[in-house]
Write a protein that holds these residues in place. Structure first.
Motif, PDB file in Angstrom:
ATOM      1  N   CYS A 105       0.828  -1.211   0.000  1.00  0.00           N
ATOM      2  CA  CYS A 105       0.000   0.000   0.000  1.00  0.00           C
ATOM      3  C   CYS A 105       0.857   1.255   0.000  1.00  0.00           C
ATOM      4  O   CYS A 105       0.538   2.243  -0.694  1.00  0.00           O
ATOM      5  N   GLN A 106       1.930   1.250   0.738  1.00  0.00           N
ATOM      6  CA  GLN A 106       2.817   2.414   0.773  1.00  0.00           C
ATOM      7  C   GLN A 106       3.491   2.644  -0.572  1.00  0.00           C
ATOM      8  O   GLN A 106       3.693   3.783  -0.995  1.00  0.00           O
ATOM      9  N   GLU A 107       3.820   1.550  -1.271  1.00  0.00           N
ATOM     10  CA  GLU A 107       4.415   1.696  -2.601  1.00  0.00           C
ATOM     11  C   GLU A 107       3.437   2.343  -3.570  1.00  0.00           C
ATOM     12  O   GLU A 107       3.811   3.232  -4.354  1.00  0.00           O
ATOM     13  N   VAL A 108       2.186   1.915  -3.526  1.00  0.00           N
ATOM     14  CA  VAL A 108       1.182   2.505  -4.413  1.00  0.00           C
ATOM     15  C   VAL A 108       0.883   3.948  -4.000  1.00  0.00           C
ATOM     16  O   VAL A 108       0.672   4.827  -4.849  1.00  0.00           O
ATOM     17  N   LYS A 109       0.898   4.217  -2.724  1.00  0.00           N
ATOM     18  CA  LYS A 109       0.610   5.567  -2.233  1.00  0.00           C
ATOM     19  C   LYS A 109       1.632   6.582  -2.730  1.00  0.00           C
ATOM     20  O   LYS A 109       1.282   7.732  -3.047  1.00  0.00           O
ATOM     21  N   VAL A 138      -4.374   9.580   0.545  1.00  0.00           N
ATOM     22  CA  VAL A 138      -4.305   9.036  -0.816  1.00  0.00           C
ATOM     23  C   VAL A 138      -5.197   9.843  -1.749  1.00  0.00           C
ATOM     24  O   VAL A 138      -4.786  10.236  -2.861  1.00  0.00           O
ATOM     25  N   TYR A 139      -6.435  10.112  -1.310  1.00  0.00           N
ATOM     26  CA  TYR A 139      -7.350  10.875  -2.159  1.00  0.00           C
ATOM     27  C   TYR A 139      -6.949  12.344  -2.247  1.00  0.00           C
ATOM     28  O   TYR A 139      -7.205  12.998  -3.272  1.00  0.00           O
ATOM     29  N   GLU A 140      -6.356  12.886  -1.204  1.00  0.00           N
ATOM     30  CA  GLU A 140      -5.865  14.265  -1.275  1.00  0.00           C
ATOM     31  C   GLU A 140      -4.755  14.390  -2.313  1.00  0.00           C
ATOM     32  O   GLU A 140      -4.723  15.367  -3.085  1.00  0.00           O
ATOM     33  N   PRO A 147      -7.115  18.366 -10.003  1.00  0.00           N
ATOM     34  CA  PRO A 147      -8.122  19.164  -9.292  1.00  0.00           C
ATOM     35  C   PRO A 147      -9.386  19.421 -10.095  1.00  0.00           C
ATOM     36  O   PRO A 147     -10.406  19.809  -9.524  1.00  0.00           O
ATOM     37  N   SER A 148      -9.346  19.206 -11.396  1.00  0.00           N
ATOM     38  CA  SER A 148     -10.524  19.461 -12.219  1.00  0.00           C
ATOM     39  C   SER A 148     -11.453  18.261 -12.316  1.00  0.00           C
ATOM     40  O   SER A 148     -12.562  18.399 -12.861  1.00  0.00           O
ATOM     41  N   ARG A 149     -11.052  17.111 -11.798  1.00  0.00           N
ATOM     42  CA  ARG A 149     -11.880  15.912 -11.887  1.00  0.00           C
ATOM     43  C   ARG A 149     -12.878  15.878 -10.728  1.00  0.00           C
ATOM     44  O   ARG A 149     -12.496  15.833  -9.554  1.00  0.00           O
ATOM     45  N   GLU A 150     -14.143  15.888 -11.077  1.00  0.00           N
ATOM     46  CA  GLU A 150     -15.188  15.910 -10.054  1.00  0.00           C
ATOM     47  C   GLU A 150     -15.280  14.586  -9.315  1.00  0.00           C
ATOM     48  O   GLU A 150     -15.562  14.559  -8.113  1.00  0.00           O
ATOM     49  N   ALA A 155     -14.789  11.607  -4.273  1.00  0.00           N
ATOM     50  CA  ALA A 155     -14.194  10.520  -3.489  1.00  0.00           C
ATOM     51  C   ALA A 155     -13.438  11.062  -2.275  1.00  0.00           C
ATOM     52  O   ALA A 155     -13.485  10.483  -1.179  1.00  0.00           O
ATOM     53  N   LEU A 156     -12.744  12.189  -2.460  1.00  0.00           N
ATOM     54  CA  LEU A 156     -12.053  12.816  -1.325  1.00  0.00           C
ATOM     55  C   LEU A 156     -13.052  13.303  -0.285  1.00  0.00           C
ATOM     56  O   LEU A 156     -12.819  13.178   0.926  1.00  0.00           O
TER      57      LEU A 156
END
Length: 365
Positions: A105-109, A138-140, A147-150, A155-156
């Motif tokens: 998970c840390q690698e993907v993060k 992760v979502y941040e 930032p333009s993706r709704e 999800a955040l």
């Protein structure tokens, strides 16, 4: 004539015999395009590739060991694929191998990916570990990258809801409302502010809510089911704001004019009772705050002690003695017996009305 027509028919058929190869190529391309377009699942989330679909089937059947073996094989074929790593990390967590799952998970993060399919599997693994802060991080990171993706912003927002970050929910919801102009984000921001009022205090937050509610009108008449649901939510937001502002009269008036928006009549009765009860309680508290407080003296045993107001007497000592025929010993004018001080009268009242400690407690209350 017959030979000529046969020759013409053969010539007209000859190009059609050469078409199937190109037609097959075009059909195959269209199929591939349809598959790429159909890569979205019915729920709106990106569907798993066909190579990883068997892993999901094994998980649905409860075959955790089989799913782990298949995800391990997929990871060996593509060791740097974020989706493979996220799925394998989730399977490792399901099998109880938390340290290995956390390392993946840390690698993907660290890749700061914006793929929602990867983020959803990564969030599922973190959620099982109880690491809600990592889900938000992760979502941040993904929202900072896009930032333009709704969909990423939504999800955040849901991740912040799971973590309970009300202030950040308010900020992000207002940002999404300005960017995409959806009323649902504005309602979410108002809800986050109202939830902060009991802990933070009203301050200027209720004024902000009152200004935002001007953009959330109560639609009349709400004919479709969806608009009726949204109208009910808007009504509840208006009532909650007025209730926290102490405007119970306006809240009751608003509720009486929009009874048809509340789904159940029992809910209407409960709302009325709550508003009327809180209104009466606030009026009682306000009146109690305006009343003067009289101190009560107590003795060491917890009983009321006679208050010494001096030797001042009620009435004039030069007044005539009460008639002997008066059984109560009161004067003819109906006043207190002459020669009695205020302390004596308090002592008589104490002995007459306060019989036990419970009566004393009631008298204090």
């Amino acid at each position: 004539m017959v030979g000529r027509s046969t020759t013409t028919a053969a010539r007209s058929e000859s190009p059609q015999r050469a078409l199937p190869k190109s037609a097959a190529t075009g059909n195959a391309a269209r199929r591939r395009g349809a598959k790429s377009v159909g890569s979205q699942s019915s729920s709106g989330r990106p569907a798993l590739p066909r190579a990883l679909k068997s892993i999901g089937d094994a998980l649905e059947l409860g075959h955790l060991k089989t799913a782990l073996e298949k995800s391990q094989a997929a990871l060996e074929r593509a060791p740097f694929n974020n989706l493979n790593r996220a799925i394998h990390a989730m399977n490792l967590e399901l099998m109880g191998r938390r340290n290995e799952a956390l390392a993946l998970c840390q690698e993907v993060k660290l890749t700061r990916t914006t793929d929602l399919s990867v983020l959803s599997h990564l969030a599922a693994a973190y959620r099982r570990m109880g690491m809600f802060r990592d889900i938000t991080e992760v979502y941040e990171a993904a929202y900072e990258e896009a930032p333009s993706r709704e969909d990423v912003g939504r999800a955040l927002l849901l991740a912040l809801v799971g973590e309970g970050q009300l202030q950040k929910q308010q900020t992000l919801a207002l940002k999404l409302f300005r960017a995409h102009e959806r009323e649902s984000y504005l309602r979410w921001a108002i809800t986050a502010i109202l939830l902060q009022v009991p802990s933070v205090g009203p301050h200027r937050s209720l004024e902000l809510v009152e200004a935002l509610l001007q953009h959330v009108p109560i639609p009349r008449p709400p004919s479709p089911l969806g608009s009726r649901y949204e109208a009910c939510i808007a009504l509840m937001l208006h009532l909650s704001t007025m209730r926290q502002q102490g405007k119970y009269h306006y809240a009751l008036d608003l509720l009486n004019h929009n009874v048809d928006l509340v789904p159940l009549l029992g809910d209407v009765a409960r709302l009325r009772i709550r508003l009327m009860t809180e209104s009466a309680s606030s009026n009682t508290v306000r009146q109690a705050n305006n009343m003067p407080v009289t101190p009560v003296a107590t003795s060491k045993r917890g009983r009321l002690a006679p208050v010494d107001f001096g030797e001042e007497e009620f009435g004039d000592s030069s007044e005539e003695e009460p008639s002997r025929g008066s059984p109560s010993g009161h004067s003819a004018g109906g006043g207190y017996p002459s020669g009695k001080t205020v302390g004596d009268i308090v002592e008589v009242a104490r002995n007459e009305f306060i019989r036990c400690p419970e009566d004393l407690r009631r008298a204090r209350e």
